[in-house]
Write a protein that holds these residues in place. Sequence first.
Motif, PDB file in Angstrom:
ATOM      1  N   THR A   1     -18.072  15.750 -21.168  1.00 43.27           N
ATOM      2  CA  THR A   1     -16.785  15.846 -20.482  1.00 43.27           C
ATOM      3  C   THR A   1     -15.753  14.934 -21.134  1.00 43.27           C
ATOM      4  N   VAL A   2     -14.537  15.431 -21.235  1.00 45.37           N
ATOM      5  CA  VAL A   2     -13.395  14.600 -21.601  1.00 45.37           C
ATOM      6  C   VAL A   2     -12.313  14.844 -20.552  1.00 45.37           C
ATOM      7  N   LYS A   3     -11.721  13.787 -20.050  1.00 41.76           N
ATOM      8  CA  LYS A   3     -10.694  13.923 -19.024  1.00 41.76           C
ATOM      9  C   LYS A   3      -9.633  12.849 -19.196  1.00 41.76           C
ATOM     10  N   HIS A   4      -8.431  13.189 -18.796  1.00 44.44           N
ATOM     11  CA  HIS A   4      -7.300  12.268 -18.901  1.00 44.44           C
ATOM     12  C   HIS A   4      -6.511  12.342 -17.606  1.00 44.44           C
ATOM     13  N   ASP A   5      -6.260  11.180 -16.979  1.00 44.29           N
ATOM     14  CA  ASP A   5      -5.554  11.108 -15.703  1.00 44.29           C
ATOM     15  C   ASP A   5      -4.389  10.136 -15.826  1.00 44.29           C
ATOM     16  N   ILE A   6      -3.299  10.471 -15.134  1.00 42.77           N
ATOM     17  CA  ILE A   6      -2.106   9.618 -15.124  1.00 42.77           C
ATOM     18  C   ILE A   6      -1.683   9.373 -13.679  1.00 42.77           C
ATOM     19  N   ASP A   7      -1.461   8.111 -13.337  1.00 46.82           N
ATOM     20  CA  ASP A   7      -0.895   7.712 -12.045  1.00 46.82           C
ATOM     21  C   ASP A   7       0.549   7.275 -12.271  1.00 46.82           C
ATOM     22  N   TYR A   8       1.472   7.859 -11.503  1.00 47.52           N
ATOM     23  CA  TYR A   8       2.897   7.529 -11.658  1.00 47.52           C
ATOM     24  C   TYR A   8       3.482   7.248 -10.275  1.00 47.52           C
ATOM     25  N   ARG A   9       4.117   6.088 -10.136  1.00 43.79           N
ATOM     26  CA  ARG A   9       4.711   5.691  -8.861  1.00 43.79           C
ATOM     27  C   ARG A   9       6.199   5.448  -9.087  1.00 43.79           C
TER      28      ARG A   9
ATOM     29  N   ILE B   1       2.389   9.925  -7.518  1.00 42.99           N
ATOM     30  CA  ILE B   1       2.113  11.174  -8.242  1.00 42.99           C
ATOM     31  C   ILE B   1       0.908  10.969  -9.149  1.00 42.99           C
ATOM     32  N   ARG B   2      -0.036  11.902  -9.076  1.00 41.21           N
ATOM     33  CA  ARG B   2      -1.194  11.908  -9.969  1.00 41.21           C
ATOM     34  C   ARG B   2      -1.236  13.246 -10.702  1.00 41.21           C
ATOM     35  N   THR B   3      -1.581  13.185 -11.964  1.00 45.47           N
ATOM     36  CA  THR B   3      -1.740  14.409 -12.740  1.00 45.47           C
ATOM     37  C   THR B   3      -2.804  14.178 -13.807  1.00 45.47           C
ATOM     38  N   GLY B   4      -3.391  15.265 -14.296  1.00 48.49           N
ATOM     39  CA  GLY B   4      -4.444  15.096 -15.291  1.00 48.49           C
ATOM     40  C   GLY B   4      -5.088  16.413 -15.670  1.00 48.49           C
ATOM     41  N   ALA B   5      -6.006  16.327 -16.611  1.00 51.29           N
ATOM     42  CA  ALA B   5      -6.726  17.512 -17.091  1.00 51.29           C
ATOM     43  C   ALA B   5      -8.133  17.103 -17.485  1.00 51.29           C
ATOM     44  N   SER B   6      -9.060  18.048 -17.409  1.00 53.41           N
ATOM     45  CA  SER B   6     -10.453  17.777 -17.776  1.00 53.41           C
ATOM     46  C   SER B   6     -11.051  19.009 -18.429  1.00 53.41           C
ATOM     47  N   LEU B   7     -12.031  18.779 -19.307  1.00 52.83           N
ATOM     48  CA  LEU B   7     -12.759  19.860 -19.962  1.00 52.83           C
ATOM     49  C   LEU B   7     -14.230  19.480 -20.009  1.00 52.83           C
ATOM     50  N   ILE B   8     -15.088  20.366 -19.494  1.00 53.07           N
ATOM     51  CA  ILE B   8     -16.527  20.099 -19.424  1.00 53.07           C
ATOM     52  C   ILE B   8     -17.276  21.182 -20.196  1.00 53.07           C
ATOM     53  N   TYR B   9     -18.156  20.742 -21.070  1.00 49.90           N
ATOM     54  CA  TYR B   9     -19.045  21.662 -21.787  1.00 49.90           C
ATOM     55  C   TYR B   9     -20.429  21.565 -21.164  1.00 49.90           C
ATOM     56  N   HIS B  10     -20.848  22.637 -20.475  1.00 47.49           N
ATOM     57  CA  HIS B  10     -22.144  22.683 -19.805  1.00 47.49           C
ATOM     58  C   HIS B  10     -23.179  23.343 -20.710  1.00 47.49           C
ATOM     59  N   ARG B  11     -24.376  22.802 -20.673  1.00 44.50           N
ATOM     60  CA  ARG B  11     -25.520  23.491 -21.290  1.00 44.50           C
ATOM     61  C   ARG B  11     -26.651  23.540 -20.265  1.00 44.50           C
TER      62      ARG B  11
ATOM     63  N   ASP C   1       1.497  12.217  -3.277  1.00 42.26           N
ATOM     64  CA  ASP C   1       1.346  11.604  -1.956  1.00 42.26           C
ATOM     65  C   ASP C   1       2.735  11.124  -1.537  1.00 42.26           C
ATOM     66  N   TRP C   2       3.377  11.882  -0.647  1.00 43.17           N
ATOM     67  CA  TRP C   2       4.810  11.721  -0.363  1.00 43.17           C
ATOM     68  C   TRP C   2       5.011  11.228   1.068  1.00 43.17           C
ATOM     69  N   SER C   3       5.680  10.088   1.200  1.00 46.43           N
ATOM     70  CA  SER C   3       6.086   9.574   2.514  1.00 46.43           C
ATOM     71  C   SER C   3       7.474  10.116   2.795  1.00 46.43           C
ATOM     72  N   ILE C   4       7.544  11.240   3.498  1.00 49.67           N
ATOM     73  CA  ILE C   4       8.821  11.903   3.749  1.00 49.67           C
ATOM     74  C   ILE C   4       9.692  11.068   4.678  1.00 49.67           C
ATOM     75  N   SER C   5       9.084  10.522   5.722  1.00 51.29           N
ATOM     76  CA  SER C   5       9.780   9.629   6.641  1.00 51.29           C
ATOM     77  C   SER C   5       8.737   8.705   7.263  1.00 51.29           C
ATOM     78  N   SER C   6       9.178   7.864   8.197  1.00 52.57           N
ATOM     79  CA  SER C   6       8.243   6.941   8.839  1.00 52.57           C
ATOM     80  C   SER C   6       7.221   7.668   9.704  1.00 52.57           C
ATOM     81  N   LYS C   7       7.513   8.926  10.078  1.00 55.05           N
ATOM     82  CA  LYS C   7       6.621   9.683  10.942  1.00 55.05           C
ATOM     83  C   LYS C   7       6.055  10.937  10.277  1.00 55.05           C
ATOM     84  N   LEU C   8       6.373  11.147   9.023  1.00 53.22           N
ATOM     85  CA  LEU C   8       5.915  12.362   8.353  1.00 53.22           C
ATOM     86  C   LEU C   8       5.494  12.038   6.925  1.00 53.22           C
TER      87      LEU C   8
END
Length: 479
Positions: A391-399, A406-416, A451-458
């Motif tokens: 497996t190779v994977k790359h993840d990015i956390d952005y605030r 915000i999180r984004t990323g990609a992964s590729l798995i070679y199964h045998r 992960d979005w804090s729209i308001s104090s109640k939402l």
Amino acid sequence: MKTLLLQLIVLGTTISSFAQGGFTISGTITEEGSGETLPGVVIVCLEQEAATSSNNYGFYSLTLNGESAVVYFKYLGYEIQKVEVSASSNNSNRYDIALVPESNTLQEVVISAEETERISEETQMSKIEIPIDQIKKIPALLGEKDVLKVIQLLPGVQKGSEGSSGFYVRGGGPDQNLIILDDATVYNASHLFGFFSIFNGDALKSVELIKGGFPARYGGRLSSVLEMQMKDGNKEEIHGEAGIGLVASRLTLEGPIKKKKSSFLVSARRTYIDALIYPFLPQDGKAGYYFYDLNAKLNFILDDRNRLYISGYFGKDKFYFKSKYSNSSDEGNLLWGNASATARLNHIINDKTFSNTSFIFSKYQLGINSINKSTNDSFELRYRSGIRDWTVKHDIDYRPNSKHYIRTGASLIYHRFSPSAITIKSSDVFENTAKQQNIDNLEGGVYVEDDWSISSKLKANMGLRYSNFITKDQYYNGL
């Protein structure tokens, strides 16, 4: 003239930044005395009602208004740390924090009410974080502290029948649980047909179970996600821990390779059931069973922005027998085990962005061997079945600010896959199908979530994941 022009540009950029009325602080949170990174630390500015938490590698980022603020760092079992932060003219708002464990000295009892974040106020529902200290304190079978046995005590989780090797979450099957150890997938998490798990609590730093509403960064399973992280190793001094139980003994050793720059962790466990019963068995018939675990991890701080982790797990169960008669003999064994290795590079891109790149190898294999020999005949059976992943994977956390994570990323798995690879030998037949059963597949995934804090109640956790699976001439995909 050029120097003056450059200074004016820098000054103008700084004034512009201050005029916007905001600045961002970031850094890495560790434990005082060991240098162990701490995930899930709450960072909060009460006066501005801004908050965030550190990720799995201790990195955090928090955007604040104005030119200065007071920030609190809170983590269960550690003293609350108060830090006064301010906007820096050179944009160097790096605050690396070392939290001090709480003292066990008894003080006077003070009963007070404190507002805490309720589960209903979190965007991630059905998530349970289990402290390692709590796992160690819960009584376990034959003295072995077991992560899976603690998981089975949680609401919505049910153990299977006696001897079953999995746990069931809200009606799902054991194969529908995604079990992760340091980014590596674990396919069989049990020893002794389900009575013990393969996870040694002495080597673990965090355990998190998600029973529903999975974020977009996870894929491939329907029922639950059980994610565990191993300790990084003490960067300050050498520590050891050992234990002797009724069926197994364990030893953990951790310490610095280069003080405050790199560390190691080695944790091993083995049963001695076979050694205890061996003297009581007849000479013409011997049998035994044992299992072992080995966890190892290396941690290197390359510079202020880069860290390298190399970790691995190796474990095996083996049941064997051997008998001799006047004109024949029998011997055989049943063995199965997991192995995984992970190399991860953490990189702090800037004060708001963090990236992690992982290269992972994971393997599970089951084997059965049986040999019968006599004066006039012989018979041999070998069975192999297993799976290997690369497996190779790359993840990015952005605030970008305190409202979005915000999180984004990609992964590729070679199964045998290698199902039912059988070799049979006898006096009048020979059959070998071991080389005809390998099945190769590719599995990929790309995701983005906020992960979005729209308001104090939402609040909302919104995400998309695109997954695909390629096998032979077939292509499957879904969003």
